[in-house]
Scaffold this motif. Structure first.
Motif, PDB file in Angstrom:
ATOM      1  N   TYR A  34      -1.200  -2.994 -12.387  1.00 13.06           N
ATOM      2  CA  TYR A  34      -2.606  -2.660 -12.106  1.00 13.06           C
ATOM      3  C   TYR A  34      -2.795  -2.101 -10.704  1.00 13.06           C
ATOM      4  O   TYR A  34      -3.912  -1.809 -10.300  1.00 13.06           O
ATOM      5  N   THR A  77      -1.916  -6.105   5.949  1.00 10.93           N
ATOM      6  CA  THR A  77      -1.697  -5.950   4.517  1.00 10.93           C
ATOM      7  C   THR A  77      -0.928  -4.652   4.260  1.00 10.93           C
ATOM      8  O   THR A  77      -0.324  -4.090   5.144  1.00 10.93           O
ATOM      9  N   GLY A  78      -0.907  -4.197   2.999  1.00  6.71           N
ATOM     10  CA  GLY A  78      -0.180  -2.979   2.662  1.00  6.71           C
ATOM     11  C   GLY A  78      -0.667  -2.477   1.314  1.00  6.71           C
ATOM     12  O   GLY A  78      -1.790  -2.812   0.921  1.00  6.71           O
ATOM     13  N   GLY A  79       0.229  -1.870   0.629  1.00  2.46           N
ATOM     14  CA  GLY A  79       1.632  -2.017   0.356  1.00  2.46           C
ATOM     15  C   GLY A  79       2.111  -3.436   0.625  1.00  2.46           C
ATOM     16  O   GLY A  79       1.326  -4.351   0.675  1.00  2.46           O
ATOM     17  N   GLU A  80       3.407  -3.587   0.776  1.00  2.00           N
ATOM     18  CA  GLU A  80       3.942  -4.904   1.085  1.00  2.00           C
ATOM     19  C   GLU A  80       4.261  -4.973   2.586  1.00  2.00           C
ATOM     20  O   GLU A  80       5.221  -4.351   3.041  1.00  2.00           O
ATOM     21  N   THR A 106      -1.605 -10.692   3.999  1.00  2.00           N
ATOM     22  CA  THR A 106      -1.510 -10.824   2.543  1.00  2.00           C
ATOM     23  C   THR A 106      -0.166 -10.260   2.111  1.00  2.00           C
ATOM     24  O   THR A 106       0.183  -9.147   2.492  1.00  2.00           O
ATOM     25  N   THR A 107       0.570 -11.034   1.320  1.00  2.00           N
ATOM     26  CA  THR A 107       1.922 -10.618   0.938  1.00  2.00           C
ATOM     27  C   THR A 107       2.243 -11.062  -0.484  1.00  2.00           C
ATOM     28  O   THR A 107       1.631 -12.004  -0.984  1.00  2.00           O
ATOM     29  N   ASN A 108       3.221 -10.395  -1.084  1.00  2.00           N
ATOM     30  CA  ASN A 108       3.669 -10.863  -2.400  1.00  2.00           C
ATOM     31  C   ASN A 108       4.732 -11.970  -2.235  1.00  2.00           C
ATOM     32  O   ASN A 108       5.205 -12.523  -3.222  1.00  2.00           O
ATOM     33  N   SER A 131       0.051 -13.489  -3.098  1.00  2.00           N
ATOM     34  CA  SER A 131      -0.430 -13.047  -4.411  1.00  2.00           C
ATOM     35  C   SER A 131       0.530 -13.529  -5.491  1.00  2.00           C
ATOM     36  O   SER A 131       1.743 -13.338  -5.387  1.00  2.00           O
ATOM     37  N   VAL A 173      -5.068 -12.274  -9.514  1.00  2.00           N
ATOM     38  CA  VAL A 173      -5.966 -11.332 -10.190  1.00  2.00           C
ATOM     39  C   VAL A 173      -5.840 -11.590 -11.692  1.00  2.00           C
ATOM     40  O   VAL A 173      -4.725 -11.573 -12.226  1.00  2.00           O
ATOM     41  N   PHE A 202     -10.703  -8.592 -11.713  1.00  2.00           N
ATOM     42  CA  PHE A 202      -9.996  -7.298 -11.693  1.00  2.00           C
ATOM     43  C   PHE A 202     -10.991  -6.192 -11.330  1.00  2.00           C
ATOM     44  O   PHE A 202     -12.020  -6.018 -11.985  1.00  2.00           O
ATOM     45  N   MET A 203     -10.662  -5.433 -10.279  1.00  2.00           N
ATOM     46  CA  MET A 203     -11.601  -4.421  -9.778  1.00  2.00           C
ATOM     47  C   MET A 203     -11.151  -2.999 -10.128  1.00  2.00           C
ATOM     48  O   MET A 203      -9.965  -2.752 -10.299  1.00  2.00           O
ATOM     49  N   VAL A 205     -10.493  -0.457  -8.412  1.00  2.00           N
ATOM     50  CA  VAL A 205     -10.037   0.223  -7.192  1.00  2.00           C
ATOM     51  C   VAL A 205      -9.147   1.399  -7.584  1.00  2.00           C
ATOM     52  O   VAL A 205      -8.432   1.311  -8.583  1.00  2.00           O
ATOM     53  N   ASN A 209      -5.078   2.827 -12.130  1.00  2.00           N
ATOM     54  CA  ASN A 209      -4.786   1.569 -12.820  1.00  2.00           C
ATOM     55  C   ASN A 209      -5.479   1.423 -14.172  1.00  2.00           C
ATOM     56  O   ASN A 209      -5.433   0.352 -14.766  1.00  2.00           O
ATOM     57  N   MET A 340      -5.381   1.042  -3.824  1.00  2.00           N
ATOM     58  CA  MET A 340      -5.302  -0.262  -3.161  1.00  2.00           C
ATOM     59  C   MET A 340      -4.023  -0.388  -2.322  1.00  2.00           C
ATOM     60  O   MET A 340      -4.036  -0.950  -1.227  1.00  2.00           O
ATOM     61  N   GLY A 345      -5.493  -4.778   0.438  1.00  2.00           N
ATOM     62  CA  GLY A 345      -6.453  -5.572  -0.355  1.00  2.00           C
ATOM     63  C   GLY A 345      -7.542  -6.176   0.501  1.00  2.00           C
ATOM     64  O   GLY A 345      -7.633  -5.941   1.674  1.00  2.00           O
TER      65      GLY A 345
HETATM   66  N1  SAM Z   1       1.498  -6.454  -1.466  1.00  2.00           N
HETATM   67  C1  SAM Z   1       0.663  -7.476  -0.940  1.00  2.00           C
HETATM   68  C2  SAM Z   1       0.253  -8.440  -2.023  1.00  2.00           C
HETATM   69  O1  SAM Z   1       0.369  -8.103  -3.199  1.00  2.00           O
HETATM   70  O2  SAM Z   1      -0.227  -9.514  -1.676  1.00  2.00           O
HETATM   71  C3  SAM Z   1      -0.539  -6.977  -0.188  1.00  2.00           C
HETATM   72  C4  SAM Z   1      -1.256  -5.775  -0.722  1.00  2.00           C
HETATM   73  S1  SAM Z   1      -2.013  -5.972  -2.316  1.00  2.00           S
HETATM   74  C5  SAM Z   1      -2.742  -4.389  -2.551  1.00  2.00           C
HETATM   75  C6  SAM Z   1      -3.367  -7.043  -1.917  1.00  2.00           C
HETATM   76  C7  SAM Z   1      -4.046  -7.735  -3.058  1.00  2.00           C
HETATM   77  O3  SAM Z   1      -4.775  -6.804  -3.816  1.00  2.00           O
HETATM   78  C8  SAM Z   1      -3.125  -8.435  -4.048  1.00  2.00           C
HETATM   79  O4  SAM Z   1      -3.509  -9.793  -4.145  1.00  2.00           O
HETATM   80  C9  SAM Z   1      -3.395  -7.729  -5.348  1.00  2.00           C
HETATM   81  O5  SAM Z   1      -3.264  -8.580  -6.453  1.00  2.00           O
HETATM   82  C10 SAM Z   1      -4.802  -7.251  -5.151  1.00  2.00           C
HETATM   83  N2  SAM Z   1      -5.181  -6.149  -6.041  1.00  2.00           N
HETATM   84  C11 SAM Z   1      -4.535  -4.971  -6.235  1.00  2.00           C
HETATM   85  N3  SAM Z   1      -5.203  -4.210  -7.133  1.00  2.00           N
HETATM   86  C12 SAM Z   1      -6.306  -4.927  -7.507  1.00  2.00           C
HETATM   87  C13 SAM Z   1      -7.385  -4.695  -8.407  1.00  2.00           C
HETATM   88  N4  SAM Z   1      -7.495  -3.568  -9.087  1.00  2.00           N
HETATM   89  N5  SAM Z   1      -8.336  -5.657  -8.536  1.00  2.00           N
HETATM   90  C14 SAM Z   1      -8.250  -6.821  -7.824  1.00  2.00           C
HETATM   91  N6  SAM Z   1      -7.270  -7.080  -6.948  1.00  2.00           N
HETATM   92  C15 SAM Z   1      -6.300  -6.168  -6.803  1.00  2.00           C
END
Ligand code: SAM
Ligand code: SF4
Ligand code: SF4
Length: 345
Positions: A34, A77-80, A106-108, A131, A173, A202-203, A205, A209, A340, A345
Motif C-alpha cells: 500500500y 522518517t522516510g522511506g526507511e 518512524t521505522t519498520n 510500523s 495500518v 488506511f489513507m 496518500v 496504492n 508517502m 508518514g
Molecule cells: N519506513 C518507515 C516505516 O514504515 O515505519 C517510515 C516511513 S512509512 C511511509 C511511515 C508510516 O506510514 C508507516 O507506519 C506506514 O504504515 C504508514 N503508511 C504508508 N502508507 C499509508 C497509507 N496509505 N495510509 C496510512 N498509513 C500509511
C-alpha cells in the motif's frame, strides 16, 4: 500541553507550526503493497540520486530554522530512515538544537539491532515508532512483499524497549480484506508489553496504492472488535492537536490509540510541516506541490532569507485535505499527489 511561542507564525486558519517531519531518504528495503508497490517501485524505478539528497549539515540547518519559527517536535522518517548513512550523526546534530522538546523516528525496525538502538539513543533520539501491520508471518510477508520475517521486527521492538526509549509506539495500518483479522492478535500481543499500539485508518496518500474507500476500516469498527475481548474506555488527549485518539484498557494494562484520518479528520489542529529528502517543504500529507528550499540553500541564501521563505509558506497555508475528502463537491487530482515514501508518514 505544548504552548505556542510568542512570535510563532500562524497559517490562514490560525494554526501554528509545531511539528516537522524530516524524510531522510526516499528508499526502503520493504515494498509494502500500500506504500511502495513493486509494480511501481521495481528495479527500474528512479530513486533520488545521492547528490540531490539534503546533506546532514543542510538538514540540520533546515531543522534549526524551523525551530526558530516555532517547531518543538521533530520526527525523522522516510522511506526507511535506518538506510540513511550517518543517521546517528544527524540525530546528534538535531538533538543539540535549542528548543526541541521531542525528537522521534518512524521505522519498520527491520534493521533495529540492539547495537543500533543503543547508538540512536546515545545520539539523542528520544522516541521510536515502529510500523507493524500483522503478527502472522503469511500476512506480514504478503504486506512487506520482500519476505521479511515478522520475528525480526519483533526483535527490533524488543531492542527498542530494552534500550530505554520512552513510550515506544507500534503503528498498524489496517486495510479491510488484508489484515483486519490482525486487530485482536496485535492487541493481545502488545497489551501490557510496554509498547503502545496504535491503529491507523488506511489513507488515500499518493497515487500508486490503488486506495479504495471500501478498504478503509473505520476506527469505530476497530474499537468494537477490540471490545469483544478487552473492555476499553476513552482517555482525554494529552495536548491540543494530539493525532491519536487514546483509549485505555480497563484492567490497567495500558493504552491503545486510533488514528482516524479518514473518518474523523483532525486538520483543524494540524501543525505539521514536512520536508522531503530533496529539501522540498510540504504543508500537507496530501499536497501535490512542494516548495523548494534546497535550491535556495545551494544558491547561498542566508538564514534570514530561508526563515522568511518558511514564514511565507506557512502563513499562506490553507490545507485541510482530510476534512474536504468527505465533501462530494471536491474534485481531487490524485494523479499529482506526492507519495508517502517520498514525504514520510
Ligand atoms: N519506513 C518507515 C516505516 O514504515 O515505519 C517510515 C516511513 S512509512 C511511509 C511511515 C508510516 O506510514 C508507516 O507506519 C506506514 O504504515 C504508514 N503508511 C504508508 N502508507 C499509508 C497509507 N496509505 N495510509 C496510512 N498509513 C500509511
Ligand atoms: Fe517502506 Fe515504510 Fe513504506 Fe513500508 S511503509 S514500504 S516500510 S516506507
Ligand atoms: Fe494535516 Fe493535511 Fe492531514 Fe489535514 S490532511 S491533518 S492538513 S496533513
Amino acid at each position: 500541553m505544548v504552548e505556542s511561542q510568542p512570535h510563532q507564525v500562524r497559517d490562514k486558519f490560525n494554526r501554528p507550526i509545531r511539528d516537522l517531519r524530516i524524510s531522510v531518504t526516499d528508499r526502503c528495503n520493504f515494498r509494502c503493497v500500500y506504500c511502495m508497490p513493486r509494480e511501481v517501485f521495481g528495479p527500474g524505478y528512479a530513486f533520488v540520486p545521492r547528490s540531490e539528497l539534503l546533506r546532514l549539515e543542510e538538514i540540520h540547518r533546515v531543522a534549526r530554522i524551523f525551530v526558530q519559527e516555532g517547531v518543538t517536535k521533530i520526527r525523522i522518517t522516510g522511506g526507511e530512515p535506518l538506510i540513511r548513512r550517518d543517521l546517528e550523526q544527524l540525530i546528534e546534530m538535531i538533538s543539540g538544537i535549542d528548543g526541541i522538546r521531542d525528537l522521534s523516528m518512524t521505522t519498520n525496525a527491520s534493521m533495529l539491532t540492539l547495537e543500533r538502538a543503543r547508538s540512536l539513543y546515545g545520539a539523542g533520539l528520544a522516541r521510536i515508532n515502529i510500523s507493524l501491520d500483522a503478527l502472522d508471518q503469511e500476512t506480514f510477508q504478503e504486506i512487506n512483499d520482500v519476505k521479511f520475517p515478522v520475528s525480526d521486527v519483533l526483535s527490533g521492538i524488543d531492542n527498542a524497549l530494552a534500550t530505554g526509549f520512552s513510550n515506544v509506539k507500534i503503528n498498524s495500518v489496517i486495510r479491510k480484506g488484508s489484515n483486519d483479522h490482525s486487530i485482536l492478535d496485535l492487541a493481545r500481543h502488545f497489551r501490557g508489553s510496554g509498547a503502545t499500539l496504535r491503529f491507523i485508518e488506511f489513507m488515500d496518500v499518493g497515487s500508486t496504492n490503488q486506495w479504495q474507500r471500501e478498504q478503509v476500516m473505520p476506527a469505530s469498527k476497530m474499537i468494537d472488535i477490540i471490545k469483544t475481548e478487552f473492555p476499553i474506555a476513552p482517555v482525554s488527549p494529552n495536548y491540543e492537536g494530539e493525532v491519536a485518539k487514546r483509549w485505555r484498557y480497563l484492567d490497567g494494562s495500558g493504552e491503545i490509540g486510533f488514528i482516524t484520518s479518514v473518518t474523523q479528520p483532525f486538520c483543524r489542529d494540524c501543525s505539521r510541516a514536512r520536508i522531503s529528502a530533496v529539501g522540498k517543504i510540504y504543508t500537507c500529507l496530501f499536497a501535490s506541490n512542494g516548495h523548494d528550499l534546497k535550491d535556495l540553500i545551494r544558491e547561498g541564501a542566508s538564514d534570514a532569507v530561508l526563515a522568511r521563505f518558511v514564514r511565507e509558506i506557512w502563513s499562506n497555508r490553507i490545507d485541510r485535505y482530510s476534512e474536504l475528502r468527505s465533501d462530494a463537491s471536491l474534485t481531487r487530482d490524485s494523479a499529482a499527489r506526492i507519495e508517502m515514501s517520498y514525504i514520510g508518514g
